[in-house]
Design a protein around this motif. Structure first.
Motif, PDB file in Angstrom:
ATOM      1  N   ALA A   1      71.573  10.806  29.343  1.00 48.78           N
ATOM      2  CA  ALA A   1      70.624  10.247  29.760  1.00 48.78           C
ATOM      3  C   ALA A   1      69.416   9.771  29.039  1.00 48.78           C
ATOM      4  CB  ALA A   1      69.598  10.920  30.288  1.00 48.78           C
TER       5      ALA A   1
ATOM      6  N   GLN B   1      70.858   8.048  25.484  1.00 43.32           N
ATOM      7  CA  GLN B   1      71.725   6.961  25.454  1.00 43.32           C
ATOM      8  C   GLN B   1      71.252   6.182  26.144  1.00 43.32           C
ATOM      9  OE1 GLN B   1      75.607   7.628  25.198  1.00 43.32           O
ATOM     10  NE2 GLN B   1      75.814   8.410  23.119  1.00 43.32           N
ATOM     11  N   TRP B   2      70.923   5.050  25.298  1.00 44.87           N
ATOM     12  CA  TRP B   2      70.365   3.817  26.690  1.00 44.87           C
ATOM     13  C   TRP B   2      71.577   2.524  26.879  1.00 44.87           C
ATOM     14  CZ3 TRP B   2      66.621   2.100  28.446  1.00 44.87           C
ATOM     15  CH2 TRP B   2      65.883   1.691  29.146  1.00 44.87           C
ATOM     16  N   ALA B   3      71.993   2.185  28.281  1.00 42.11           N
ATOM     17  CA  ALA B   3      73.694   1.441  28.265  1.00 42.11           C
ATOM     18  C   ALA B   3      73.516   0.807  27.644  1.00 42.11           C
ATOM     19  CB  ALA B   3      72.980   1.177  29.964  1.00 42.11           C
TER      20      ALA B   3
ATOM     21  N   GLN C   1      69.404   4.565  34.375  1.00 41.35           N
ATOM     22  CA  GLN C   1      69.348   4.801  33.203  1.00 41.35           C
ATOM     23  C   GLN C   1      67.793   4.513  33.200  1.00 41.35           C
ATOM     24  OE1 GLN C   1      71.664   6.211  30.876  1.00 41.35           O
ATOM     25  NE2 GLN C   1      69.850   6.270  29.364  1.00 41.35           N
ATOM     26  N   TYR C   2      66.651   4.124  33.491  1.00 40.91           N
ATOM     27  CA  TYR C   2      65.078   3.003  33.924  1.00 40.91           C
ATOM     28  C   TYR C   2      64.519   4.706  34.275  1.00 40.91           C
ATOM     29  CZ  TYR C   2      66.693  -1.462  33.041  1.00 40.91           C
ATOM     30  OH  TYR C   2      67.312  -3.274  31.930  1.00 40.91           O
TER      31      TYR C   2
ATOM     32  N   ASN D   1      69.344  -0.653  37.630  1.00 39.40           N
ATOM     33  CA  ASN D   1      70.347   0.802  36.031  1.00 39.40           C
ATOM     34  C   ASN D   1      69.430   2.546  36.495  1.00 39.40           C
ATOM     35  OD1 ASN D   1      71.797   2.544  34.151  1.00 39.40           O
ATOM     36  ND2 ASN D   1      71.591   0.853  33.540  1.00 39.40           N
TER      37      ASN D   1
END
Length: 134
Positions: free
Chosen positions: A119, A121-123, A58-59, A56
């Motif tokens: 960016a 906000q966590w998935a 997101q990391y 992801n």
């Protein structure tokens, strides 16, 4: 002694020590050629599926934001010391405080952009997405 000779000697030592250590370890290490050492996992487990997995993004975004704001923190501490010295030397407030306020303003604009694009906000998991739907 010329300063450049000392710098060159230090650079030479800095290059020779790692290469010397790699050479010694290459000469002293045991070599046992096995086909299992070429496998993806050397633990003896038989791998299932492909070795390519999707991460992801997101990391990466969270790590990048951490680095940016960590650098901000590192830069704020020395500035605070210099700011105290500037106030003691009767330097105008705008000249002493202005650059850091500009720096923090640029970072706040970047944080607002990251917040707006999601960016920070966590998935969400599929279960969370289902509960959010009306």
């Amino acid at each position: 002694m010329n300063d450049w000779i000392a710098i060159g000697a230090l650079a030479l030592v800095g290059v020779l020590i790692p290469f010397g250590m790699m050479t010694v370890s290459y000469l002293l290490r045991p070599t046992v050629p096995e086909t299992s050492k070429r496998a993806t996992y050397e633990s003896g487990e038989i791998p299932t599926g492909g070795t390519r997995i999707r991460f992801n993004i997101q990391y990466y975004m969270v790590a990048l934001l951490f680095v940016v704001f960590d650098i901000e923190t590192v830069l704020l501490f020395p500035w605070a010391v210099a700011y105290q010295d500037a106030l003691a030397a009767d330097i105008p407030l705008v000249r002493a405080l202005g650059p850091m306020l500009l720096f923090v303003a640029i970072l706040l604009v970047g944080l607002a952009w990251a917040w707006r694009t999601g960016a920070v906000q966590w998935a969400r998991t599929p279960r969370q997405l289902e509960t959010d739907r009306p």
